[in-house]
Enzyme design. Structure first.
Site, PDB file in Angstrom:
ATOM      1  N   GLU A  56      23.569  18.583  19.858  1.00 22.49           N
ATOM      2  CA  GLU A  56      22.975  17.327  20.324  1.00 22.49           C
ATOM      3  C   GLU A  56      21.467  17.398  20.132  1.00 22.49           C
ATOM      4  O   GLU A  56      20.809  18.318  20.629  1.00 22.49           O
ATOM      5  CB  GLU A  56      23.296  17.033  21.783  1.00 22.49           C
ATOM      6  CG  GLU A  56      22.611  15.755  22.248  1.00 22.49           C
ATOM      7  CD  GLU A  56      23.174  15.176  23.530  1.00 22.49           C
ATOM      8  OE1 GLU A  56      22.557  14.238  24.060  1.00 22.49           O
ATOM      9  OE2 GLU A  56      24.205  15.659  24.005  1.00 22.49           O
ATOM     10  N   ASP A 108      11.612  22.049  17.952  1.00 23.08           N
ATOM     11  CA  ASP A 108      11.723  20.913  17.046  1.00 23.08           C
ATOM     12  C   ASP A 108      13.035  20.959  16.269  1.00 23.08           C
ATOM     13  O   ASP A 108      13.390  21.983  15.678  1.00 23.08           O
ATOM     14  CB  ASP A 108      10.535  20.930  16.079  1.00 23.08           C
ATOM     15  CG  ASP A 108      10.597  19.821  15.057  1.00 23.08           C
ATOM     16  OD1 ASP A 108      10.273  18.685  15.420  1.00 23.08           O
ATOM     17  OD2 ASP A 108      10.986  20.095  13.907  1.00 23.08           O
ATOM     18  N   ASP A 131      14.114   7.764  19.664  1.00 35.69           N
ATOM     19  CA  ASP A 131      12.969   6.860  19.786  1.00 35.69           C
ATOM     20  C   ASP A 131      12.972   5.888  18.607  1.00 35.69           C
ATOM     21  O   ASP A 131      12.941   6.309  17.450  1.00 35.69           O
ATOM     22  CB  ASP A 131      11.678   7.683  19.794  1.00 35.69           C
ATOM     23  CG  ASP A 131      10.464   6.877  20.245  1.00 35.69           C
ATOM     24  OD1 ASP A 131      10.420   5.666  19.949  1.00 35.69           O
ATOM     25  OD2 ASP A 131       9.569   7.455  20.885  1.00 35.69           O
ATOM     26  N   LYS A 135       7.107  -0.352  16.186  1.00 34.38           N
ATOM     27  CA  LYS A 135       6.020  -0.913  15.380  1.00 34.38           C
ATOM     28  C   LYS A 135       6.155  -0.460  13.928  1.00 34.38           C
ATOM     29  O   LYS A 135       6.420   0.703  13.654  1.00 34.38           O
ATOM     30  CB  LYS A 135       4.666  -0.486  15.946  1.00 34.38           C
ATOM     31  CG  LYS A 135       4.377  -1.056  17.335  1.00 34.38           C
ATOM     32  CD  LYS A 135       3.019  -0.606  17.843  1.00 34.38           C
ATOM     33  CE  LYS A 135       2.743  -1.182  19.236  1.00 34.38           C
ATOM     34  NZ  LYS A 135       1.430  -0.747  19.769  1.00 34.38           N
ATOM     35  N   ASP A 167      20.110   1.185  20.984  1.00 29.95           N
ATOM     36  CA  ASP A 167      20.137  -0.190  21.504  1.00 29.95           C
ATOM     37  C   ASP A 167      19.079  -1.041  20.803  1.00 29.95           C
ATOM     38  O   ASP A 167      18.766  -2.137  21.258  1.00 29.95           O
ATOM     39  CB  ASP A 167      19.921  -0.203  23.022  1.00 29.95           C
ATOM     40  CG  ASP A 167      18.530   0.268  23.420  1.00 29.95           C
ATOM     41  OD1 ASP A 167      17.909   1.013  22.631  1.00 29.95           O
ATOM     42  OD2 ASP A 167      18.058  -0.097  24.514  1.00 29.95           O
ATOM     43  N   THR A 202      25.279   5.762  30.123  1.00 30.69           N
ATOM     44  CA  THR A 202      24.138   6.272  30.873  1.00 30.69           C
ATOM     45  C   THR A 202      23.572   5.179  31.776  1.00 30.69           C
ATOM     46  O   THR A 202      23.854   3.991  31.592  1.00 30.69           O
ATOM     47  CB  THR A 202      23.031   6.748  29.922  1.00 30.69           C
ATOM     48  OG1 THR A 202      22.531   5.609  29.197  1.00 30.69           O
ATOM     49  CG2 THR A 202      23.560   7.783  28.931  1.00 30.69           C
ATOM     50  N   PHE A 204      20.523   4.271  31.822  1.00 27.41           N
ATOM     51  CA  PHE A 204      19.671   3.511  30.908  1.00 27.41           C
ATOM     52  C   PHE A 204      20.494   2.462  30.172  1.00 27.41           C
ATOM     53  O   PHE A 204      20.093   1.301  30.041  1.00 27.41           O
ATOM     54  CB  PHE A 204      19.024   4.486  29.916  1.00 27.41           C
ATOM     55  CG  PHE A 204      18.432   3.843  28.698  1.00 27.41           C
ATOM     56  CD1 PHE A 204      17.173   3.274  28.738  1.00 27.41           C
ATOM     57  CD2 PHE A 204      19.138   3.806  27.501  1.00 27.41           C
ATOM     58  CE1 PHE A 204      16.628   2.679  27.607  1.00 27.41           C
ATOM     59  CE2 PHE A 204      18.606   3.218  26.369  1.00 27.41           C
ATOM     60  CZ  PHE A 204      17.345   2.651  26.434  1.00 27.41           C
TER      61      PHE A 204
END
Length: 224
Positions: A56, A108, A131, A135, A167, A202, A204
């Site tokens: 994950e 990372d 993420d 923009k 989402d 979740t 969220f």
């Protein structure tokens, strides 16, 4: 060789680091963490058995990661996370639920995949709510890019799967385009897949759904 530093898909926003998270980070990481090495990781040795291995990338605060591991004791899970509060939170859940099938690599993801996993070594990869970098000038920071997808595909066994959830509609479209461009991947759905039972909702996600947000699950498998 380029002198430019690599473009990262994350920013180390430390955020609130609770006492419980800090304590778990300091006391449990030596037990449940896997250090970054230049040698391939031996999952059979780490977990003391041979079982399907699921990676994950970006486990966040760890609730989903821990729940999936708890519900699937027959599989072994490696979580990659770089934010200390999230690492501490997940470590606490590993200890609380006595999860013997979950470990953390606090580094990372690209470096970990390049150095610690060999070709055809994973049965599945989860990337939940990366993420979106909405923009346009930041789109280059998005994790899902052709070179990274090629690396992910290489590390999966034939028949292994990549499951991404987002989402953000624009990012979902981008992800579909990039994955379809990788000839070794095939979509398990026409476009978006139904949420698999193994991926819990979740907090969220539940909040987003109440606001009318659409969650998109994208699942591709490696063919060869």
């Amino acid at each position: 060789m380029s002198s430019h530093p690599p473009i990262r898909s994350y920013v180390l926003r430390q955020g609130y680091f609770s006492n419980a998270q800090r304590h778990a980070y300091e006391s449990l990481l030596p037990r449940y963490g896997i250090p970054l090495t230049e040698e391939p990781v031996d999952l059979d040795s780490i977990f003391g058995r041979t079982a399907p291995g699921i990676l994950e990338i970006g486990s966040g605060m760890g609730e989903t990661t821990a729940e999936i591991a708890r519900q699937h004791p027959e599989k072994d899970f490696i979580a990659i996370e770089v934010h200390a509060p999230g690492i501490g939170s997940l470590l606490g859940q590993i200890e609380k639920h006595r999860l013997t099938n979950l470990r953390i690599i606090p580094h990372d993801a690209k470096l970990v995949l390049q150095q610690m996993f060999t070709s055809e070594s994973l049965d599945g990869i989860h990337i939940f709510f990366p993420d979106p970098w909405p923009k346009a000038r930041h789109h280059k920071r998005r994790l899902i890019q052709p070179d990274f997808v090629s690396l992910l595909c290489d590390r999966l066994k034939p028949g292994g799967y990549l499951h991404i959830a987002t989402d953000w509609e624009d990012y979902a479209t981008h992800i579909l385009h990039v994955l379809r461009s990788e000839e070794r991947f095939v979509n398990t759905a026409v476009d978006y897949a139904a949420r698999p039972a193994y991926r819990p909702l979740t907090k969220f996600e539940q909040r987003g759904m109440k606001l009318g947000h659409t969650i998109r699950d994208i699942i591709f498998t490696r063919t060869a």
